[in-house]
Design an enzyme around this catalytic site. Structure first.
Site, PDB file in Angstrom:
ATOM      1  N   SER A  57       1.025  -1.225   0.127  1.00  0.00           N
ATOM      2  CA  SER A  57       0.042   0.053  -0.024  1.00  0.00           C
ATOM      3  C   SER A  57       0.802   1.270   0.081  1.00  0.00           C
ATOM      4  O   SER A  57       0.125   2.306  -0.453  1.00  0.00           O
ATOM      5  CB  SER A  57      -0.777   0.020   1.267  1.00  0.00           C
ATOM      6  OG  SER A  57      -0.249  -0.088   2.403  1.00  0.00           O
ATOM      7  N   ASP A 350      -3.796   7.814   7.717  1.00  0.00           N
ATOM      8  CA  ASP A 350      -4.832   6.937   8.451  1.00  0.00           C
ATOM      9  C   ASP A 350      -4.034   6.157   9.313  1.00  0.00           C
ATOM     10  O   ASP A 350      -2.948   6.427   9.545  1.00  0.00           O
ATOM     11  CB  ASP A 350      -5.887   6.015   7.343  1.00  0.00           C
ATOM     12  CG  ASP A 350      -4.590   5.095   6.573  1.00  0.00           C
ATOM     13  OD1 ASP A 350      -3.549   4.943   7.047  1.00  0.00           O
ATOM     14  OD2 ASP A 350      -5.125   4.710   5.639  1.00  0.00           O
ATOM     15  N   HIS A 353      -0.681   4.663   7.350  1.00  0.00           N
ATOM     16  CA  HIS A 353      -0.197   5.452   6.130  1.00  0.00           C
ATOM     17  C   HIS A 353       0.331   6.816   6.390  1.00  0.00           C
ATOM     18  O   HIS A 353      -0.731   7.453   6.711  1.00  0.00           O
ATOM     19  CB  HIS A 353      -0.990   5.334   4.913  1.00  0.00           C
ATOM     20  CG  HIS A 353      -1.481   3.692   4.558  1.00  0.00           C
ATOM     21  ND1 HIS A 353      -2.519   3.175   4.849  1.00  0.00           N
ATOM     22  CD2 HIS A 353      -0.715   2.609   3.734  1.00  0.00           C
ATOM     23  CE1 HIS A 353      -2.679   2.014   4.584  1.00  0.00           C
ATOM     24  NE2 HIS A 353      -1.392   1.521   3.937  1.00  0.00           N
TER      25      HIS A 353
END
Ligand SMILES: *[C@@H]1O[C@H](CO)[C@@H](O)[C@H](O)[C@H]1NC(C)=O
Ligand SMILES: *[C@@H]1O[C@H](CO)[C@@H](O)[C@H](O)[C@H]1NC(C)=O
Length: 375
Positions: A57, A350, A353
């Site tokens: 991610s 978040d 991240h």
């Protein structure tokens, strides 16, 4: 293509050295890779025709949008600081480190996701991301959230090469593949979504040290595979202080929400062994220019002295309560939604991240170190 009119490009005037005081401008440090790859110089542009990305991610530009997984981010408030506030599937309020690196190399300001239907092979000529949020070096990691395993990213890379040959011809395709810069960012999920949450049984099978070795064997297989497929200039990003991610602090609330030292130690141990592996592979594989891209110390420094970076909150993510939410729990329609007004005051977007601001700093440091060595 997405319009980039409202993005702030990295220019040499704005490059803020990652590890120095934010007001200290040092142009020469970061000029090197920029000059080597400036698009206006014909010879230079030929030196880095594309940026090709593998990983998780931290560098997924939207591949997970196209697969059946709960781990997605193609809805607001993700992407709210991108042009047109577009949620692309990046796990960020804005751009990823690889987007900034691409732009600094004279390539497009957003590296497109391979599975993104808005792009074609014509776009991928200059760069592509095969990354999938939630994936890892261990096959078992990608199974946890049903995302794209790393071996499948390699399969996509093969398919990409065939499409490239059809699109630009054999010679040019070969040139792109051998001269491209490759970035690999992976490994966090192997610890945080696999080993330490006990779902896969790996914690019974391996000690932490044994698991690090297992992962690095997988990394060696992967790197050898992409080398055989033509990759030469490869930067492998080290692990961050993964015990300081807001989600891990939340798991550590009994100890006051401090960073989980054990996880940070596992990351440091992994990084030491990764650097040794990189040396071995460079010695073994002719013409390989594999470099380590460190992020651990730089990120920890920001977390420990945020005010010198204009940052006010290092413990919580900007979206929702900031303690545990990511993906759908951050969604605009979720009961938790209440994103902070200014993500630049946060290290984390978040609970897992970094914000665009941090991604930009990571990009700058990578350009200064591993990428400038590689060119
Ligand atoms: C950039 O690289 C130089 C030379 O390796 C190093 O001395 C300097 O500290 C680096 N700066 C940053 C911000 O990474
Ligand atoms: C991971 O899965 C792929 C595809 O099934 C397989 O080829 C590879 O050997 C597996 N790796 C390990 C270490 O089991």
């Amino acid at each position: 293509m997405i319009s980039t009119s409202t993005t702030t490009p990295i220019s040499t005037y704005q490059l803020v050295p990652f590890l120095m005081a934010p007001n200290f401008h040092s142009h020469s440090l970061l000029l090197l890779p920029l000059l080597l790859c400036l698009p206006s110089h014909t010879t230079a542009s030929a030196r880095c025709p594309a940026l090709i990305v593998f990983g998780d991610s931290t560098v997924d530009a939207g591949n997970n949008n196209q697969i059946r997984t709960l781990l997605k981010s193609n809805f607001p408030p993700y992407g709210r600081d991108l042009p047109e506030r577009r949620p692309t599937g990046r796990f960020c309020n804005g751009r990823l480190a690889t987007d900034f690196i691409s732009e600094a190399l004279g390539l497009p300001p957003l590296v497109p996701a391979y599975l993104d239907l808005d792009y074609t092979i014509a776009d991928f000529v200059k760069g592509v991301s095969f990354a999938s949020a939630g994936t890892g070096l261990d096959n078992a990691t990608s199974d946890v959230l049903n995302v794209i395993p790393l071996w499948k990213e390699v399969e996509y890379f093969k398919e990409y090469q065939a499409r490239l040959r059809r699109h630009v011809g054999e010679t040019q395709a070969q040139h792109i593949v051998s001269e491209a810069v490759y970035m690999v960012s992976i490994g966090t999920n192997d610890f945080l979504e696999n080993y330490y949450i006990l779902v896969t049984g790996r914690h019974r099978q391996f000690t932490v040290g044994g698991f690090q070795d297992f992962l690095l064997d997988r990394a060696a297989e992967f790197l050898t595979a992409i080398y055989r497929l033509g990759a030469r200039k490869v930067a492998f990003v080290g692990l961050a202080p993964i015990g300081c991610l807001p989600l891990e602090r939340t798991a550590n609330l009994l100890k006051g929400g401090r960073c989980i030292d054990e996880y940070n130690k596992a990351a440091r141990g992994f990084n030491v062994k990764l650097q040794a592996l990189i040396q071995r592979l460079n010695a073994k594989l002719p013409e390989l220019r594999l470099r380590y891209a460190p992020v651990y110390d730089g990120l920890l420094r920001i977390i420990q002295s945020p005010s010198s970076y204009g940052i006010e909150n290092v413990k919580r993510g900007c979206c929702a309560s900031g303690r545990f939410e990511m993906s759908y729990l951050c969604a605009k329609w979720s009961p938790f939604n209440n994103a902070c007004p200014d993500a630049d005051k946060y290290v984390f977007w978040d609970s897992f991240h970094p914000t665009e601001k941090i991604n930009r700093l990571i990009a700058e440091q990578t350009l200064n170190s591993s990428l400038s060595e590689m060119m």
